[in-house]
Write a protein that holds these residues in place. Sequence first.
Motif, mmCIF file in Angstrom:
data_model
loop_
_atom_site.group_PDB
_atom_site.id
_atom_site.type_symbol
_atom_site.label_atom_id
_atom_site.label_comp_id
_atom_site.label_asym_id
_atom_site.label_seq_id
_atom_site.Cartn_x
_atom_site.Cartn_y
_atom_site.Cartn_z
ATOM 1 N N THR A 274 0.850 -1.187 0.000
ATOM 2 C CA THR A 274 0.000 0.000 0.000
ATOM 3 C C THR A 274 0.883 1.233 0.000
ATOM 4 O O THR A 274 2.051 1.174 0.371
ATOM 5 C CB THR A 274 -0.978 -0.010 1.196
ATOM 6 O OG1 THR A 274 -1.891 1.079 1.057
ATOM 7 C CG2 THR A 274 -0.270 0.128 2.529
ATOM 8 N N GLU A 399 -13.665 5.644 1.697
ATOM 9 C CA GLU A 399 -13.554 7.074 1.975
ATOM 10 C C GLU A 399 -14.849 7.470 2.684
ATOM 11 O O GLU A 399 -15.818 6.701 2.677
ATOM 12 C CB GLU A 399 -13.375 7.865 0.675
ATOM 13 C CG GLU A 399 -14.523 7.635 -0.276
ATOM 14 C CD GLU A 399 -14.424 8.474 -1.546
ATOM 15 O OE1 GLU A 399 -14.231 9.701 -1.424
ATOM 16 O OE2 GLU A 399 -14.588 7.906 -2.624
ATOM 17 N N ASP A 422 -21.384 2.104 7.073
ATOM 18 C CA ASP A 422 -20.218 2.824 6.559
ATOM 19 C C ASP A 422 -19.024 2.293 7.352
ATOM 20 O O ASP A 422 -18.947 2.482 8.558
ATOM 21 C CB ASP A 422 -20.440 4.321 6.781
ATOM 22 C CG ASP A 422 -19.256 5.172 6.355
ATOM 23 O OD1 ASP A 422 -18.239 4.630 5.879
ATOM 24 O OD2 ASP A 422 -19.349 6.410 6.524
ATOM 25 N N TRP A 424 -15.184 1.995 8.359
ATOM 26 C CA TRP A 424 -13.833 2.576 8.323
ATOM 27 C C TRP A 424 -12.817 1.509 8.708
ATOM 28 O O TRP A 424 -12.948 0.867 9.761
ATOM 29 C CB TRP A 424 -13.687 3.758 9.295
ATOM 30 C CG TRP A 424 -12.273 4.291 9.238
ATOM 31 C CD1 TRP A 424 -11.799 5.251 8.390
ATOM 32 C CD2 TRP A 424 -11.141 3.859 10.025
ATOM 33 N NE1 TRP A 424 -10.441 5.432 8.590
ATOM 34 C CE2 TRP A 424 -10.019 4.587 9.583
ATOM 35 C CE3 TRP A 424 -10.971 2.913 11.041
ATOM 36 C CZ2 TRP A 424 -8.740 4.424 10.132
ATOM 37 C CZ3 TRP A 424 -9.701 2.732 11.584
ATOM 38 C CH2 TRP A 424 -8.598 3.499 11.134
ATOM 39 N N GLN A 426 -8.515 0.000 7.245
ATOM 40 C CA GLN A 426 -7.361 0.236 6.379
ATOM 41 C C GLN A 426 -6.697 -1.093 6.010
ATOM 42 O O GLN A 426 -6.908 -2.106 6.682
ATOM 43 C CB GLN A 426 -6.292 1.046 7.122
ATOM 44 C CG GLN A 426 -6.776 2.313 7.755
ATOM 45 C CD GLN A 426 -5.670 2.985 8.541
ATOM 46 O OE1 GLN A 426 -5.177 2.441 9.529
ATOM 47 N NE2 GLN A 426 -5.273 4.174 8.118
ATOM 48 N N THR A 427 -5.827 -1.039 5.005
ATOM 49 C CA THR A 427 -5.000 -2.209 4.688
ATOM 50 C C THR A 427 -4.325 -2.697 5.971
ATOM 51 O O THR A 427 -4.260 -3.897 6.238
ATOM 52 C CB THR A 427 -3.932 -1.821 3.644
ATOM 53 O OG1 THR A 427 -4.587 -1.248 2.513
ATOM 54 C CG2 THR A 427 -3.130 -3.031 3.203
ATOM 55 N N GLU A 428 -3.869 -1.763 6.771
ATOM 56 C CA GLU A 428 -3.141 -2.107 7.992
ATOM 57 C C GLU A 428 -4.033 -2.718 9.070
ATOM 58 O O GLU A 428 -3.567 -3.525 9.863
ATOM 59 C CB GLU A 428 -2.483 -0.852 8.589
ATOM 60 C CG GLU A 428 -1.360 -0.258 7.759
ATOM 61 C CD GLU A 428 -1.843 0.730 6.700
ATOM 62 O OE1 GLU A 428 -3.058 0.718 6.364
ATOM 63 O OE2 GLU A 428 -1.019 1.505 6.203
ATOM 64 N N ASP A 511 -5.383 9.238 9.811
ATOM 65 C CA ASP A 511 -6.645 9.901 9.491
ATOM 66 C C ASP A 511 -7.003 10.928 10.566
ATOM 67 O O ASP A 511 -6.770 10.691 11.751
ATOM 68 C CB ASP A 511 -7.801 8.886 9.444
ATOM 69 C CG ASP A 511 -7.857 8.124 8.134
ATOM 70 O OD1 ASP A 511 -6.798 7.707 7.662
ATOM 71 O OD2 ASP A 511 -8.968 7.970 7.592
ATOM 72 N N GLY A 536 -11.279 5.903 -3.665
ATOM 73 C CA GLY A 536 -11.123 4.917 -2.596
ATOM 74 C C GLY A 536 -9.778 4.203 -2.619
ATOM 75 O O GLY A 536 -9.533 3.329 -1.806
HETATM 76 C C1 6R9 Z 1 -10.393 -0.454 3.489
HETATM 77 C C2 6R9 Z 1 -9.553 0.550 2.792
HETATM 78 C C3 6R9 Z 1 -7.521 3.261 4.021
HETATM 79 C C4 6R9 Z 1 -7.871 4.725 4.098
HETATM 80 C C5 6R9 Z 1 -8.172 5.174 5.509
HETATM 81 C C6 6R9 Z 1 -9.126 6.329 5.272
HETATM 82 C C7 6R9 Z 1 -9.923 5.892 4.071
HETATM 83 C C8 6R9 Z 1 -11.486 3.901 4.252
HETATM 84 C C9 6R9 Z 1 -13.266 4.825 5.076
HETATM 85 C C10 6R9 Z 1 -12.265 5.812 4.957
HETATM 86 C C11 6R9 Z 1 -13.699 7.382 5.855
HETATM 87 C C12 6R9 Z 1 -14.546 5.213 5.604
HETATM 88 N N1 6R9 Z 1 -11.181 5.210 4.439
HETATM 89 N N2 6R9 Z 1 -12.749 3.663 4.629
HETATM 90 N N3 6R9 Z 1 -12.494 7.088 5.356
HETATM 91 N N4 6R9 Z 1 -14.711 6.502 5.994
HETATM 92 N N5 6R9 Z 1 -15.565 4.347 5.727
HETATM 93 O O1 6R9 Z 1 -10.057 1.399 2.102
HETATM 94 O O2 6R9 Z 1 -8.203 0.439 2.988
HETATM 95 O O3 6R9 Z 1 -7.071 1.212 0.854
HETATM 96 O O4 6R9 Z 1 -5.807 0.935 3.025
HETATM 97 O O5 6R9 Z 1 -7.404 2.828 2.680
HETATM 98 O O6 6R9 Z 1 -9.066 4.970 3.369
HETATM 99 O O7 6R9 Z 1 -8.410 7.487 4.949
HETATM 100 O O8 6R9 Z 1 -6.979 5.559 6.167
HETATM 101 P P1 6R9 Z 1 -7.063 1.321 2.336
#
Ligand code: 6R9
Length: 660
Positions: A274, A399, A422, A424, A426-428, A511, A536
Amino acid sequence: MTDQSGTIESHPLRAGEDPTTYPPTAEFREQANINDPSIYWRAAEDPEGYWAEQAQKLSWTKPFTEILDWSNPPFAKWFQDGELNVAANCLDRHVQAGLGDRVAIHFEGEPGDTRSITYAELTHEVKRAANMLTSLGVEPGDRVAIYMPMIPETVIAMLAVARLGAAHSVVFGGFSAESLRARIDDAQAEIVITADGGFRKGRASALKPTVDDALALHGGGSSVQKVLVVERTKNDISMTEGRDLWWHEEITAYDGEHEAKGFPAENPLFILYTSGTTGRPKGILHTSGGYLTQASTTHRDVFDLKPETDVYWCTADVGWITGHSYVVYGPLANGATQVMYEGTPETPDWGRWWSIIQKYGVTIFYTAPTAIRACMKVGRQVPEQYDLSSIRVLGSVGEPINPEAWRWYHEVIGAGTAPIVDTWWQTETGAIMIAALPGLTSLKPGSAQVAQPGIRVNVVNDAGERVERGQGGLLTIQRPWPSMVRNIWGDPERFIETYWEKFGDMYFAGDGARVDDDDGDVWLLGRVDDVMNVSGHRLSTAEIESALVEHNSVAEAAVVGATDETTGQAVVAFCVLKSQQTALTPEDAEAALKAHVAAQIGAIARPRQILIVTELPKTRSGKIMRRLLKDVADGKEVGDTTTLADTRVMSTIQEQIRVP
Ligand code: 6R9
């Protein structure tokens, strides 16, 4: 803010927010997997106990006795003395439970070809593939790169690698030869599994030639011994004698007898690269027991999955973490029936997704805000031609979802009744961290809302102190969680530095966030670092800048994520050309540089716009002030320029460029 009446309530309004909340209907709540709010405090009192209880739902070849070892932070070990086989948890155990005839995957190819694969069939194919990989020399601990379209063999390949206790590194099919090679080299993969091509936007898009190009780079020598090629598009490709093998020819030699061995819970399951804040992508390492525990738990509870009756569909590509956790591991560990679609939503027309939902009776649909906004632009008359009444839960990821898109998704796709979760993460984080539980939470459009049971998040200031409710700050995660990143492959120092150095024992997500005054719901405010979010997908400003300056006409480059109506953010680059290149017209330079970035990194990184300027705004210490360039790219009034070394630069830039 939960009630059972299904009526709409209001919550204190902030600028740009939707004041409406959407409580679960009594009917939904009644049938929901999770409808007792005490789960939150029970898990908060004993998070390890909560996660151990979830882990017990998997099958272990050797039960764990220790839940969490956090004696050497930030290197967590979950369930470490336990052993399991991840693939057998996704396959064999369902067959053994008598569910072999249940469809695992309804595959829909872009040209219209379809295949429905049961759990028994998928298990059989994975066993054969595991035998094939064994005879190609794959052993526990090895890395296998996977560069594939969205077809069942991709899932089969991932599970076969996992079954052998090896680790896969899936590289999204849109990445360039350079990007693929960098990932192959970093992981030292000995085998690449690919396909001749995949169908996208109505045509065959080649993959194998990119693998050839990747392996020919840097003088040709690489860690790769064998390339296995799945036949999909039948486009003309070349096969290198002694290195390249057709999957369909090789596989005929192997039968479906394969016993899955148990591997330690902390055995690496996959590496997924990533973008970070520097030019070099990070190899996020995930391991087995904890990852599978949280991926399956969240998949079951956040989407309220009923594996006997639901038809689930997540539109993510397996090249991203969402595809790993919510196309492959979560749904299959839960014995779900799911749809897998190869192509793009507009092929042959914008009705494609909705026709698939109607055809298979999809009940749970999980996609990204950028896709919802694209569909909104086309108009509600398209989905309205289809019967979407099967849908009962909607999900969003990637996002923040803007309230307008939320309401459209809710009304037009969810008939005004399906809850939207919704999510939230991350890859991590490996799995969902903050999301509603649809049987409990009163939904607020635009907020991811509640940390999952067993997860504790905090919004803090720069000094690591909790900010007051209602104030913005940085999102942190307080305790280790089962599916957390274990390391950056080959770079533990970068792992510590990136996520842990800032706040000691709290994980820093990168974030911004705010917690609501009234009920503690979490609102995500976007990245606080140099990572952009385009449709995204995570892209690093530094990575694109370094690709640009590698071009022989560019002296300096600065990249910003400009606000974009459809994709959330869009890549906008500012380039200073080398003096001998000034004969190039800006239009020619822009076209050449866009193509260069796409070739270097992949089409997803192609800038929306490249602005040729004579100078970049810098501070006296020489730091590029991207904040000011972002204002220009957004067509906004340029902010405070007093720290610039030369305050005239911004007016020069504005005179030089035309912002559409
Ligand atoms: C699963 C995924 C991670 C980053 C994350 C943030 C943003 C992802 C979100 C969101 C607001 C949500 N993010 N889901 N922000 N609401 N529901 O997307 O992983 O590709 O690693 O991205 O995406 O900024 O830090 P990844």
